[in-house]
Design a protein around this motif. Structure first.
Motif, PDB file in Angstrom:
ATOM      1  N   UNK A 279      25.176   0.224  16.718  1.00 16.41           N
ATOM      2  CA  UNK A 279      25.542   1.594  17.072  1.00 16.41           C
ATOM      3  C   UNK A 279      24.254   2.359  17.359  1.00 16.41           C
ATOM      4  N   UNK A 280      24.396   3.510  17.923  1.00 17.45           N
ATOM      5  CA  UNK A 280      23.233   4.379  18.080  1.00 17.45           C
ATOM      6  C   UNK A 280      22.805   4.797  16.679  1.00 17.45           C
TER       7      UNK A 280
ATOM      8  N   UNK B 104      17.657   7.749  12.015  1.00 13.98           N
ATOM      9  CA  UNK B 104      16.409   8.255  12.581  1.00 13.98           C
ATOM     10  C   UNK B 104      16.737   9.303  13.639  1.00 13.98           C
ATOM     11  N   UNK B 105      17.034  10.466  13.207  1.00 15.30           N
ATOM     12  CA  UNK B 105      17.478  11.520  14.109  1.00 15.30           C
ATOM     13  C   UNK B 105      16.464  11.773  15.216  1.00 15.30           C
ATOM     14  N   UNK B 106      16.916  11.755  16.455  1.00 14.03           N
ATOM     15  CA  UNK B 106      16.068  12.072  17.589  1.00 14.03           C
ATOM     16  C   UNK B 106      15.227  10.920  18.099  1.00 14.03           C
ATOM     17  N   UNK B 107      15.221   9.780  17.407  1.00 20.57           N
ATOM     18  CA  UNK B 107      14.395   8.658  17.833  1.00 20.57           C
ATOM     19  C   UNK B 107      14.848   8.108  19.189  1.00 20.57           C
ATOM     20  N   UNK B 108      16.107   8.316  19.545  1.00 19.69           N
ATOM     21  CA  UNK B 108      16.616   7.844  20.833  1.00 19.69           C
ATOM     22  C   UNK B 108      15.890   8.509  21.993  1.00 19.69           C
TER      23      UNK B 108
ATOM     24  N   UNK C  69      12.668   3.755  23.546  1.00 24.16           N
ATOM     25  CA  UNK C  69      13.897   3.518  22.797  1.00 24.16           C
ATOM     26  C   UNK C  69      14.956   2.869  23.681  1.00 24.16           C
ATOM     27  N   UNK C  70      15.642   1.882  23.132  1.00 23.79           N
ATOM     28  CA  UNK C  70      16.742   1.224  23.840  1.00 23.79           C
ATOM     29  C   UNK C  70      18.038   1.422  23.054  1.00 23.79           C
ATOM     30  N   UNK C  71      18.086   2.449  22.253  1.00 22.22           N
ATOM     31  CA  UNK C  71      19.223   2.678  21.364  1.00 22.22           C
ATOM     32  C   UNK C  71      20.546   2.803  22.099  1.00 22.22           C
ATOM     33  N   UNK C  72      20.516   3.296  23.310  1.00 26.97           N
ATOM     34  CA  UNK C  72      21.769   3.463  24.047  1.00 26.97           C
ATOM     35  C   UNK C  72      22.247   2.163  24.693  1.00 26.97           C
TER      36      UNK C  72
ATOM     37  N   UNK D 243      22.702  -0.676  22.967  1.00 28.62           N
ATOM     38  CA  UNK D 243      23.153  -1.565  21.902  1.00 28.62           C
ATOM     39  C   UNK D 243      24.425  -2.328  22.246  1.00 28.62           C
ATOM     40  N   UNK D 244      25.192  -1.844  23.203  1.00 31.51           N
ATOM     41  CA  UNK D 244      26.461  -2.480  23.543  1.00 31.51           C
ATOM     42  C   UNK D 244      26.357  -3.403  24.757  1.00 31.51           C
ATOM     43  N   UNK D 245      25.146  -3.823  25.107  1.00 33.43           N
ATOM     44  CA  UNK D 245      24.976  -4.758  26.214  1.00 33.43           C
ATOM     45  C   UNK D 245      24.483  -6.102  25.679  1.00 33.43           C
ATOM     46  N   UNK D 246      24.887  -7.179  26.322  1.00 33.80           N
ATOM     47  CA  UNK D 246      24.464  -8.509  25.899  1.00 33.80           C
ATOM     48  C   UNK D 246      22.965  -8.701  26.118  1.00 33.80           C
ATOM     49  N   UNK D 247      22.407  -8.036  27.120  1.00 34.94           N
ATOM     50  CA  UNK D 247      20.975  -8.146  27.389  1.00 34.94           C
ATOM     51  C   UNK D 247      20.145  -7.628  26.217  1.00 34.94           C
ATOM     52  N   UNK D 248      20.596  -6.548  25.619  1.00 31.94           N
ATOM     53  CA  UNK D 248      19.897  -5.985  24.466  1.00 31.94           C
ATOM     54  C   UNK D 248      19.788  -7.023  23.351  1.00 31.94           C
ATOM     55  N   UNK D 249      20.901  -7.659  23.025  1.00 26.55           N
ATOM     56  CA  UNK D 249      20.936  -8.603  21.908  1.00 26.55           C
ATOM     57  C   UNK D 249      20.221  -9.911  22.235  1.00 26.55           C
ATOM     58  N   UNK D 250      20.297 -10.377  23.487  1.00 27.09           N
ATOM     59  CA  UNK D 250      19.595 -11.620  23.815  1.00 27.09           C
ATOM     60  C   UNK D 250      18.078 -11.400  23.842  1.00 27.09           C
TER      61      UNK D 250
END
Length: 46
Positions: free
Chosen positions: A14-15, A19-23, A28-31, A33-40
């Motif tokens: 999740x976002x 860490x408030x505001x770190x996004x 930051x790649x916090x947004x 998190x719901x892509x397979x590329x992020x996890x691979x």
């Protein structure tokens, strides 16, 4: 006896709410998190 390397990582699917505001950080790649590329890419890094 061989040496062991232990690796531990924790990432929430999740976002981040701890860490408030770190996004807003330029790297930051916090947004993504719901892509397979992020996890691979995280798995390759680890």
């Amino acid at each position: 006896m061989s040496n062991r390397i232990s690796v531990n990582a924790f990432d929430m699917t999740c976002v981040d709410h701890q860490s408030f505001g770190l996004w807003r950080h330029p790297r930051s790649r916090a947004t993504e998190y719901n892509t397979i590329e992020y996890w691979t890419e995280l798995a390759k890094l680890l």
